[in-house]
Design a protein around this motif. Structure first.
Motif, PDB file in Angstrom:
ATOM      1  N   ALA A  14       0.831  -1.203   0.000  1.00  0.00           N
ATOM      2  CA  ALA A  14       0.000   0.000   0.000  1.00  0.00           C
ATOM      3  C   ALA A  14       0.869   1.258   0.000  1.00  0.00           C
ATOM      4  CB  ALA A  14      -0.930  -0.002   1.214  1.00  0.00           C
ATOM      5  N   LEU A  15       1.937   1.244   0.770  1.00  0.00           N
ATOM      6  CA  LEU A  15       2.797   2.417   0.890  1.00  0.00           C
ATOM      7  C   LEU A  15       3.777   2.576  -0.268  1.00  0.00           C
ATOM      8  CD1 LEU A  15       3.509   2.156   4.713  1.00  0.00           C
ATOM      9  CD2 LEU A  15       1.984   3.788   3.561  1.00  0.00           C
ATOM     10  N   ALA A  16       3.823   1.598  -1.159  1.00  0.00           N
ATOM     11  CA  ALA A  16       4.739   1.663  -2.296  1.00  0.00           C
ATOM     12  C   ALA A  16       4.306   2.697  -3.326  1.00  0.00           C
ATOM     13  CB  ALA A  16       4.859   0.288  -2.964  1.00  0.00           C
ATOM     14  N   ASP A  17       3.066   3.144  -3.237  1.00  0.00           N
ATOM     15  CA  ASP A  17       2.533   4.094  -4.216  1.00  0.00           C
ATOM     16  C   ASP A  17       2.541   5.511  -3.650  1.00  0.00           C
ATOM     17  OD1 ASP A  17       0.766   4.347  -6.824  1.00  0.00           O
ATOM     18  OD2 ASP A  17      -0.172   5.572  -5.252  1.00  0.00           O
ATOM     19  N   ALA A  18       3.038   6.473  -4.426  1.00  0.00           N
ATOM     20  CA  ALA A  18       3.146   7.863  -3.970  1.00  0.00           C
ATOM     21  C   ALA A  18       1.778   8.477  -3.659  1.00  0.00           C
ATOM     22  CB  ALA A  18       3.878   8.697  -5.015  1.00  0.00           C
ATOM     23  N   GLU A  31      -9.971  13.979   8.701  1.00  0.00           N
ATOM     24  CA  GLU A  31     -10.825  13.168   7.833  1.00  0.00           C
ATOM     25  C   GLU A  31     -11.063  13.878   6.505  1.00  0.00           C
ATOM     26  OE1 GLU A  31     -14.449  12.425   9.942  1.00  0.00           O
ATOM     27  OE2 GLU A  31     -13.497  11.050  11.345  1.00  0.00           O
ATOM     28  N   ALA A  32     -11.363  13.072   5.489  1.00  0.00           N
ATOM     29  CA  ALA A  32     -11.657  13.632   4.172  1.00  0.00           C
ATOM     30  C   ALA A  32     -12.556  12.666   3.422  1.00  0.00           C
ATOM     31  CB  ALA A  32     -10.366  13.876   3.385  1.00  0.00           C
ATOM     32  N   SER A  33     -13.417  13.212   2.575  1.00  0.00           N
ATOM     33  CA  SER A  33     -14.245  12.357   1.728  1.00  0.00           C
ATOM     34  C   SER A  33     -13.410  11.856   0.562  1.00  0.00           C
ATOM     35  CB  SER A  33     -15.448  13.142   1.203  1.00  0.00           C
ATOM     36  OG  SER A  33     -15.010  14.148   0.301  1.00  0.00           O
ATOM     37  N   ILE A  34     -13.858  10.771  -0.024  1.00  0.00           N
ATOM     38  CA  ILE A  34     -13.140  10.237  -1.192  1.00  0.00           C
ATOM     39  C   ILE A  34     -13.165  11.252  -2.322  1.00  0.00           C
ATOM     40  CG2 ILE A  34     -13.183   8.465  -2.994  1.00  0.00           C
ATOM     41  CD1 ILE A  34     -13.867   6.426  -0.892  1.00  0.00           C
ATOM     42  N   SER A  35     -14.277  11.948  -2.485  1.00  0.00           N
ATOM     43  CA  SER A  35     -14.357  12.935  -3.567  1.00  0.00           C
ATOM     44  C   SER A  35     -13.388  14.100  -3.330  1.00  0.00           C
ATOM     45  CB  SER A  35     -15.788  13.438  -3.757  1.00  0.00           C
ATOM     46  OG  SER A  35     -16.276  14.004  -2.573  1.00  0.00           O
ATOM     47  N   SER A  36     -13.231  14.542  -2.074  1.00  0.00           N
ATOM     48  CA  SER A  36     -12.273  15.629  -1.821  1.00  0.00           C
ATOM     49  C   SER A  36     -10.839  15.148  -2.040  1.00  0.00           C
ATOM     50  CB  SER A  36     -12.455  16.218  -0.422  1.00  0.00           C
ATOM     51  OG  SER A  36     -12.078  15.295   0.576  1.00  0.00           O
ATOM     52  N   LEU A  37     -10.561  13.890  -1.687  1.00  0.00           N
ATOM     53  CA  LEU A  37      -9.230  13.334  -1.958  1.00  0.00           C
ATOM     54  C   LEU A  37      -8.981  13.242  -3.457  1.00  0.00           C
ATOM     55  CD1 LEU A  37      -9.098  10.497   0.733  1.00  0.00           C
ATOM     56  CD2 LEU A  37      -7.721  12.592   0.711  1.00  0.00           C
ATOM     57  N   ALA A  38      -9.999  12.811  -4.201  1.00  0.00           N
ATOM     58  CA  ALA A  38      -9.859  12.720  -5.658  1.00  0.00           C
ATOM     59  C   ALA A  38      -9.559  14.093  -6.252  1.00  0.00           C
ATOM     60  CB  ALA A  38     -11.126  12.126  -6.274  1.00  0.00           C
ATOM     61  N   ASP A  39     -10.266  15.114  -5.779  1.00  0.00           N
ATOM     62  CA  ASP A  39     -10.009  16.482  -6.256  1.00  0.00           C
ATOM     63  C   ASP A  39      -8.596  16.926  -5.901  1.00  0.00           C
ATOM     64  OD1 ASP A  39     -12.579  16.664  -7.261  1.00  0.00           O
ATOM     65  OD2 ASP A  39     -13.354  17.823  -5.557  1.00  0.00           O
ATOM     66  N   ARG A  40      -8.196  16.661  -4.673  1.00  0.00           N
ATOM     67  CA  ARG A  40      -6.872  17.091  -4.210  1.00  0.00           C
ATOM     68  C   ARG A  40      -5.761  16.458  -5.029  1.00  0.00           C
ATOM     69  NH1 ARG A  40      -2.775  18.842  -1.916  1.00  0.00           N
ATOM     70  NH2 ARG A  40      -1.873  18.371   0.085  1.00  0.00           N
ATOM     71  N   PHE A  41      -5.938  15.192  -5.409  1.00  0.00           N
ATOM     72  CA  PHE A  41      -4.907  14.485  -6.160  1.00  0.00           C
ATOM     73  C   PHE A  41      -5.165  14.490  -7.664  1.00  0.00           C
ATOM     74  CE2 PHE A  41      -4.391  13.008  -1.858  1.00  0.00           C
ATOM     75  CZ  PHE A  41      -3.014  12.981  -1.709  1.00  0.00           C
ATOM     76  N   LYS A  50     -10.113   3.108  -5.636  1.00  0.00           N
ATOM     77  CA  LYS A  50      -9.198   1.962  -5.696  1.00  0.00           C
ATOM     78  C   LYS A  50      -8.017   2.147  -4.748  1.00  0.00           C
ATOM     79  CE  LYS A  50     -10.436   0.492 -10.328  1.00  0.00           C
ATOM     80  NZ  LYS A  50      -9.987   0.281 -11.705  1.00  0.00           N
ATOM     81  N   HIS A  51      -7.467   3.365  -4.705  1.00  0.00           N
ATOM     82  CA  HIS A  51      -6.362   3.632  -3.782  1.00  0.00           C
ATOM     83  C   HIS A  51      -6.814   3.460  -2.331  1.00  0.00           C
ATOM     84  CE1 HIS A  51      -3.142   4.844  -6.425  1.00  0.00           C
ATOM     85  NE2 HIS A  51      -3.937   5.688  -7.074  1.00  0.00           N
ATOM     86  N   VAL A  52      -7.988   3.983  -2.014  1.00  0.00           N
ATOM     87  CA  VAL A  52      -8.505   3.887  -0.648  1.00  0.00           C
ATOM     88  C   VAL A  52      -8.762   2.431  -0.283  1.00  0.00           C
ATOM     89  CG1 VAL A  52     -10.466   4.473   0.840  1.00  0.00           C
ATOM     90  CG2 VAL A  52      -9.373   6.252  -0.549  1.00  0.00           C
ATOM     91  N   GLN A  53      -9.241   1.632  -1.219  1.00  0.00           N
ATOM     92  CA  GLN A  53      -9.484   0.204  -0.940  1.00  0.00           C
ATOM     93  C   GLN A  53      -8.188  -0.513  -0.581  1.00  0.00           C
ATOM     94  OE1 GLN A  53     -11.467  -1.066  -4.511  1.00  0.00           O
ATOM     95  NE2 GLN A  53     -13.513  -0.578  -3.725  1.00  0.00           N
ATOM     96  N   VAL A  54      -7.112  -0.193  -1.271  1.00  0.00           N
ATOM     97  CA  VAL A  54      -5.814  -0.800  -0.965  1.00  0.00           C
ATOM     98  C   VAL A  54      -5.386  -0.412   0.445  1.00  0.00           C
ATOM     99  CG1 VAL A  54      -3.357  -0.821  -1.577  1.00  0.00           C
ATOM    100  CG2 VAL A  54      -5.086  -0.934  -3.389  1.00  0.00           C
ATOM    101  N   THR A  63     -13.066   3.665   6.381  1.00  0.00           N
ATOM    102  CA  THR A  63     -14.048   4.550   5.764  1.00  0.00           C
ATOM    103  C   THR A  63     -15.409   4.323   6.405  1.00  0.00           C
ATOM    104  OG1 THR A  63     -14.632   3.001   4.006  1.00  0.00           O
ATOM    105  CG2 THR A  63     -12.821   4.534   3.549  1.00  0.00           C
ATOM    106  N   GLN A  64     -16.229   5.337   6.285  1.00  0.00           N
ATOM    107  CA  GLN A  64     -17.593   5.259   6.789  1.00  0.00           C
ATOM    108  C   GLN A  64     -18.484   6.001   5.803  1.00  0.00           C
ATOM    109  OE1 GLN A  64     -18.195   7.180  10.550  1.00  0.00           O
ATOM    110  NE2 GLN A  64     -20.247   6.336  10.792  1.00  0.00           N
ATOM    111  N   LYS A  65     -19.559   5.344   5.416  1.00  0.00           N
ATOM    112  CA  LYS A  65     -20.482   5.956   4.474  1.00  0.00           C
ATOM    113  C   LYS A  65     -21.685   6.506   5.224  1.00  0.00           C
ATOM    114  CE  LYS A  65     -22.669   5.296   0.038  1.00  0.00           C
ATOM    115  NZ  LYS A  65     -22.835   4.435  -1.111  1.00  0.00           N
ATOM    116  N   VAL A  66     -21.927   7.782   5.029  1.00  0.00           N
ATOM    117  CA  VAL A  66     -23.105   8.449   5.587  1.00  0.00           C
ATOM    118  C   VAL A  66     -23.827   9.095   4.417  1.00  0.00           C
ATOM    119  CG1 VAL A  66     -23.957  10.226   7.155  1.00  0.00           C
ATOM    120  CG2 VAL A  66     -21.947   8.874   7.784  1.00  0.00           C
ATOM    121  N   GLY A  67     -24.994   8.564   4.110  1.00  0.00           N
ATOM    122  CA  GLY A  67     -25.706   9.042   2.930  1.00  0.00           C
ATOM    123  C   GLY A  67     -24.941   8.660   1.681  1.00  0.00           C
ATOM    124  N   ARG A  68     -24.612   9.666   0.892  1.00  0.00           N
ATOM    125  CA  ARG A  68     -23.868   9.416  -0.352  1.00  0.00           C
ATOM    126  C   ARG A  68     -22.376   9.708  -0.212  1.00  0.00           C
ATOM    127  NH1 ARG A  68     -26.831  12.150  -5.263  1.00  0.00           N
ATOM    128  NH2 ARG A  68     -25.213  10.944  -6.285  1.00  0.00           N
TER     129      ARG A  68
END
Length: 114
Positions: A14-18, A31-41, A50-54, A63-68
């Motif tokens: 998991a840590l092998a990827d930048a 904490e951050a949402s997956i969408s905010s992480l996607a925007d940031r990167f 996929k990165h978060v799943q790894v 992770t925790q899903k609340v609503g959408r």
């Protein structure tokens, strides 16, 4: 017989990827949402998922899903086992390099006496 830890394998993979290391850094700030992480990167939502799943499989992120919205935070496991493994091998390398330095010093002394 050499034993390897499956959790170490997952962590180091998991840590092998930048990007994943960057996600860990980002979540260290909060904490951050997956969408905010996607925007940031600057990547797609699917790519970030996929990165978060790894990272989740390695136990580094939960992770925790609340609503959408799926929110990510650092896992409780931490990196103590990984740090211990690295430290043990760092000491081994340092000892070997110190022995090599001693051999080189002795060879230079012998060469100077000839």
């Amino acid at each position: 017989m050499v034993q390897y830890s499956a959790s170490l394998d997952l962590s180091f993979a998991a840590l092998a990827d930048a990007t994943r290391r960057g996600v860990i850094d980002q979540l260290g700030r909060g904490e951050a949402s997956i969408s905010s992480l996607a925007d940031r990167f600057e990547m797609t939502l699917t790519g970030m998922k996929k990165h978060v799943q790894v990272l989740e499989r390695a136990g580094l992120v939960v992770t925790q899903k609340v609503g959408r919205v799926r929110t990510c935070r650092l896992g409780r496991r931490g990196l103590a086992a990984e740090a211990a493994w690295i430290d043990e091998h760092r000491r081994l390398f340092e000892a070997r390099f110190a022995a090599l330095d001693e051999i080189i010093r002795e060879l230079k002394e012998e060469d100077g006496n000839a």
